[in-house]
Scaffold this motif. Structure first.
Motif, PDB file in Angstrom:
ATOM      1  N   LEU A   1       0.842  -1.198   0.000  1.00  0.00           N
ATOM      2  CA  LEU A   1       0.000   0.000   0.000  1.00  0.00           C
ATOM      3  C   LEU A   1       0.873   1.243   0.000  1.00  0.00           C
ATOM      4  O   LEU A   1       1.940   1.277   0.608  1.00  0.00           O
ATOM      5  CB  LEU A   1      -0.927   0.003   1.215  1.00  0.00           C
ATOM      6  CG  LEU A   1      -1.934  -1.138   1.282  1.00  0.00           C
ATOM      7  CD1 LEU A   1      -2.737  -1.064   2.572  1.00  0.00           C
ATOM      8  CD2 LEU A   1      -2.862  -1.121   0.080  1.00  0.00           C
ATOM      9  N   GLU A   2       0.371   2.270  -0.672  1.00  0.00           N
ATOM     10  CA  GLU A   2       1.142   3.501  -0.803  1.00  0.00           C
ATOM     11  C   GLU A   2       0.219   4.698  -0.695  1.00  0.00           C
ATOM     12  O   GLU A   2      -0.849   4.731  -1.301  1.00  0.00           O
ATOM     13  CB  GLU A   2       1.847   3.494  -2.162  1.00  0.00           C
ATOM     14  CG  GLU A   2       2.861   4.575  -2.317  1.00  0.00           C
ATOM     15  CD  GLU A   2       3.654   4.437  -3.611  1.00  0.00           C
ATOM     16  OE1 GLU A   2       3.905   5.466  -4.238  1.00  0.00           O
ATOM     17  OE2 GLU A   2       4.017   3.295  -3.979  1.00  0.00           O
ATOM     18  N   GLY A   3       0.632   5.681   0.079  1.00  0.00           N
ATOM     19  CA  GLY A   3      -0.111   6.929   0.226  1.00  0.00           C
ATOM     20  C   GLY A   3       0.694   8.084  -0.330  1.00  0.00           C
ATOM     21  O   GLY A   3       1.650   7.885  -1.081  1.00  0.00           O
ATOM     22  N   LYS A   4       0.318   9.274   0.071  1.00  0.00           N
ATOM     23  CA  LYS A   4       0.997  10.480  -0.414  1.00  0.00           C
ATOM     24  C   LYS A   4       2.417  10.590   0.173  1.00  0.00           C
ATOM     25  O   LYS A   4       3.360  10.857  -0.548  1.00  0.00           O
ATOM     26  CB  LYS A   4       0.159  11.701  -0.030  1.00  0.00           C
ATOM     27  CG  LYS A   4       0.701  13.032  -0.524  1.00  0.00           C
ATOM     28  CD  LYS A   4      -0.314  14.129  -0.280  1.00  0.00           C
ATOM     29  CE  LYS A   4       0.069  15.235   0.625  1.00  0.00           C
ATOM     30  NZ  LYS A   4       0.939  15.285   1.689  1.00  0.00           N
ATOM     31  N   ASP A   5       2.522  10.389   1.483  1.00  0.00           N
ATOM     32  CA  ASP A   5       3.808  10.568   2.161  1.00  0.00           C
ATOM     33  C   ASP A   5       4.410   9.292   2.735  1.00  0.00           C
ATOM     34  O   ASP A   5       5.566   9.287   3.150  1.00  0.00           O
ATOM     35  CB  ASP A   5       3.656  11.579   3.305  1.00  0.00           C
ATOM     36  CG  ASP A   5       3.288  12.964   2.808  1.00  0.00           C
ATOM     37  OD1 ASP A   5       3.921  13.429   1.840  1.00  0.00           O
ATOM     38  OD2 ASP A   5       2.363  13.574   3.378  1.00  0.00           O
ATOM     39  N   ILE A   6       3.608   8.236   2.809  1.00  0.00           N
ATOM     40  CA  ILE A   6       4.059   6.984   3.424  1.00  0.00           C
ATOM     41  C   ILE A   6       3.754   5.802   2.519  1.00  0.00           C
ATOM     42  O   ILE A   6       2.969   5.915   1.575  1.00  0.00           O
ATOM     43  CB  ILE A   6       3.385   6.745   4.793  1.00  0.00           C
ATOM     44  CG1 ILE A   6       1.860   6.661   4.636  1.00  0.00           C
ATOM     45  CG2 ILE A   6       3.806   7.792   5.809  1.00  0.00           C
ATOM     46  CD1 ILE A   6       1.120   6.153   5.843  1.00  0.00           C
ATOM     47  N   TYR A   7       4.366   4.679   2.846  1.00  0.00           N
ATOM     48  CA  TYR A   7       4.031   3.415   2.194  1.00  0.00           C
ATOM     49  C   TYR A   7       4.191   2.305   3.219  1.00  0.00           C
ATOM     50  O   TYR A   7       4.854   2.479   4.243  1.00  0.00           O
ATOM     51  CB  TYR A   7       4.896   3.168   0.945  1.00  0.00           C
ATOM     52  CG  TYR A   7       6.361   2.973   1.223  1.00  0.00           C
ATOM     53  CD1 TYR A   7       6.903   1.690   1.357  1.00  0.00           C
ATOM     54  CD2 TYR A   7       7.232   4.060   1.356  1.00  0.00           C
ATOM     55  CE1 TYR A   7       8.251   1.498   1.610  1.00  0.00           C
ATOM     56  CE2 TYR A   7       8.582   3.875   1.609  1.00  0.00           C
ATOM     57  CZ  TYR A   7       9.083   2.597   1.732  1.00  0.00           C
ATOM     58  OH  TYR A   7      10.423   2.418   1.996  1.00  0.00           O
ATOM     59  N   PHE A   8       3.521   1.185   2.951  1.00  0.00           N
ATOM     60  CA  PHE A   8       3.643   0.014   3.806  1.00  0.00           C
ATOM     61  C   PHE A   8       4.612  -0.958   3.171  1.00  0.00           C
ATOM     62  O   PHE A   8       4.674  -1.077   1.952  1.00  0.00           O
ATOM     63  CB  PHE A   8       2.292  -0.691   3.972  1.00  0.00           C
ATOM     64  CG  PHE A   8       1.280   0.055   4.805  1.00  0.00           C
ATOM     65  CD1 PHE A   8       1.539   1.300   5.359  1.00  0.00           C
ATOM     66  CD2 PHE A   8       0.032  -0.503   5.025  1.00  0.00           C
ATOM     67  CE1 PHE A   8       0.594   1.968   6.120  1.00  0.00           C
ATOM     68  CE2 PHE A   8      -0.932   0.151   5.783  1.00  0.00           C
ATOM     69  CZ  PHE A   8      -0.647   1.385   6.317  1.00  0.00           C
ATOM     70  N   LYS A   9       5.362  -1.650   4.003  1.00  0.00           N
ATOM     71  CA  LYS A   9       6.263  -2.699   3.526  1.00  0.00           C
ATOM     72  C   LYS A   9       6.216  -3.866   4.494  1.00  0.00           C
ATOM     73  O   LYS A   9       5.753  -3.736   5.621  1.00  0.00           O
ATOM     74  CB  LYS A   9       7.682  -2.165   3.331  1.00  0.00           C
ATOM     75  CG  LYS A   9       8.378  -1.732   4.595  1.00  0.00           C
ATOM     76  CD  LYS A   9       9.746  -1.158   4.270  1.00  0.00           C
ATOM     77  CE  LYS A   9      10.764  -1.617   5.281  1.00  0.00           C
ATOM     78  NZ  LYS A   9      12.121  -1.393   4.881  1.00  0.00           N
ATOM     79  N   SER A  10       6.684  -5.000   4.048  1.00  0.00           N
ATOM     80  CA  SER A  10       6.679  -6.208   4.877  1.00  0.00           C
ATOM     81  C   SER A  10       7.423  -5.981   6.182  1.00  0.00           C
ATOM     82  O   SER A  10       8.491  -5.357   6.203  1.00  0.00           O
ATOM     83  CB  SER A  10       7.340  -7.365   4.128  1.00  0.00           C
ATOM     84  OG  SER A  10       6.623  -7.678   2.975  1.00  0.00           O
ATOM     85  N   LEU A  11       6.849  -6.507   7.232  1.00  0.00           N
ATOM     86  CA  LEU A  11       7.491  -6.504   8.534  1.00  0.00           C
ATOM     87  C   LEU A  11       8.637  -7.507   8.473  1.00  0.00           C
ATOM     88  O   LEU A  11       8.439  -8.638   8.022  1.00  0.00           O
ATOM     89  CB  LEU A  11       6.454  -6.923   9.570  1.00  0.00           C
ATOM     90  CG  LEU A  11       6.765  -6.715  11.034  1.00  0.00           C
ATOM     91  CD1 LEU A  11       6.882  -5.234  11.348  1.00  0.00           C
ATOM     92  CD2 LEU A  11       5.651  -7.327  11.871  1.00  0.00           C
ATOM     93  N   LYS A  12       9.833  -7.101   8.912  1.00  0.00           N
ATOM     94  CA  LYS A  12      10.994  -7.987   8.849  1.00  0.00           C
ATOM     95  C   LYS A  12      11.812  -7.906  10.133  1.00  0.00           C
ATOM     96  O   LYS A  12      12.009  -6.819  10.687  1.00  0.00           O
ATOM     97  CB  LYS A  12      11.908  -7.600   7.678  1.00  0.00           C
ATOM     98  CG  LYS A  12      11.265  -7.780   6.328  1.00  0.00           C
ATOM     99  CD  LYS A  12      12.232  -7.386   5.234  1.00  0.00           C
ATOM    100  CE  LYS A  12      11.570  -7.574   3.886  1.00  0.00           C
ATOM    101  NZ  LYS A  12      12.319  -6.934   2.829  1.00  0.00           N
ATOM    102  N   ILE A  13      12.318  -9.053  10.554  1.00  0.00           N
ATOM    103  CA  ILE A  13      13.183  -9.078  11.733  1.00  0.00           C
ATOM    104  C   ILE A  13      14.437  -8.231  11.496  1.00  0.00           C
ATOM    105  O   ILE A  13      14.954  -7.609  12.419  1.00  0.00           O
ATOM    106  CB  ILE A  13      13.525 -10.534  12.134  1.00  0.00           C
ATOM    107  CG1 ILE A  13      12.258 -11.203  12.666  1.00  0.00           C
ATOM    108  CG2 ILE A  13      14.638 -10.576  13.168  1.00  0.00           C
ATOM    109  CD1 ILE A  13      12.378 -12.635  13.084  1.00  0.00           C
ATOM    110  N   GLU A  14      14.880  -8.168  10.249  1.00  0.00           N
ATOM    111  CA  GLU A  14      16.067  -7.362   9.915  1.00  0.00           C
ATOM    112  C   GLU A  14      15.857  -5.878  10.221  1.00  0.00           C
ATOM    113  O   GLU A  14      16.821  -5.117  10.333  1.00  0.00           O
ATOM    114  CB  GLU A  14      16.447  -7.520   8.431  1.00  0.00           C
ATOM    115  CG  GLU A  14      16.885  -8.916   8.047  1.00  0.00           C
ATOM    116  CD  GLU A  14      15.717  -9.889   7.840  1.00  0.00           C
ATOM    117  OE1 GLU A  14      14.584  -9.459   7.540  1.00  0.00           O
ATOM    118  OE2 GLU A  14      15.950 -11.096   8.006  1.00  0.00           O
ATOM    119  N   ASP A  15      14.609  -5.447  10.340  1.00  0.00           N
ATOM    120  CA  ASP A  15      14.311  -4.043  10.638  1.00  0.00           C
ATOM    121  C   ASP A  15      14.133  -3.793  12.138  1.00  0.00           C
ATOM    122  O   ASP A  15      13.639  -2.738  12.544  1.00  0.00           O
ATOM    123  CB  ASP A  15      13.040  -3.608   9.891  1.00  0.00           C
ATOM    124  CG  ASP A  15      13.218  -3.610   8.387  1.00  0.00           C
ATOM    125  OD1 ASP A  15      14.339  -3.324   7.915  1.00  0.00           O
ATOM    126  OD2 ASP A  15      12.231  -3.893   7.675  1.00  0.00           O
TER     127      ASP A  15
END
Length: 179
Positions: A9-23
């Motif tokens: 999903l993508e908005g004007k100022d943000i986007y969603f990405k997969s949750l990852k343990i690396e993060d």
């Protein structure tokens, strides 16, 4: 449509990405903050390992198909600023609960409102849910405003529902029905 679509999903100022343990390091920046964790229903993460374990639990729930989770990132610099979620999905009644948490450095900038708009649109359109709900601690005025800006209505109040830091708080119950 499943978790993959939620992660894209993508908005004007943000986007969603997969949750990852690396993060975990970026996520730990807000899961370890007392002020942030006070009202979100997650325990305070004191160590990076606790945050990693929490991410692993969320990933297990997502792979079981009972929850949707995504990291919220800024388009401008790709920094993770929060977590978006859909949970307690009831396929018979066609409703679910939503949640969101943001690093306090990004409060009051419209990112929470944009996140809830993305979550809601996905839940209603891709998951074809009839109703979405959110429960907010009454002292969390910012979160209540985010929901109201997205067309959620206050449907009820549970007195002394939360016990946080040796104090009782009411729960505000918000809902939105698919238009």
């Amino acid at each position: 449509m499943g978790a993959c679509a939620f992660h894209c999903l993508e908005g004007k100022d943000i986007y969603f990405k997969s949750l990852k343990i690396e993060d975990a390091q970026e996520i730990h920046a807000y899961t370890s903050d007392q002020e942030v964790s006070k009202f979100i229903g997650w325990p305070l993460m004191n160590t990076l390992d606790e945050t990693r374990e929490h991410i692993a639990t969320m990933l297990k729930r997502e792979s079981a198909g009972t929850h949707f989770y995504a990291s919220i990132a800024l388009k401008s610099n790709q920094i993770i600023i929060g977590t978006a979620m859909i949970f307690n999905i009831d396929r018979i009644a066609n409703h679910a609960e939503i949640g969101y948490v943001l690093h306090k450095k990004y409060w009051g900038k419209g990112y929470g409102t944009e996140s809830v708009a993305l979550i809601s649109a996905f839940a209603f359109e891709a998951l074809n849910l009839h109703k979405l709900c959110a429960s907010v601690v009454d002292a969390n005025i910012g979160s209540a405003r985010i929901l109201e800006k997205n067309g959620y209505e206050l449907e009820g109040r549970l007195k002394d529902h939360y016990f946080l830091e040796k104090k009782y708080y009411n729960a505000l119950l918000f809902g939105k029905i698919k238009a």
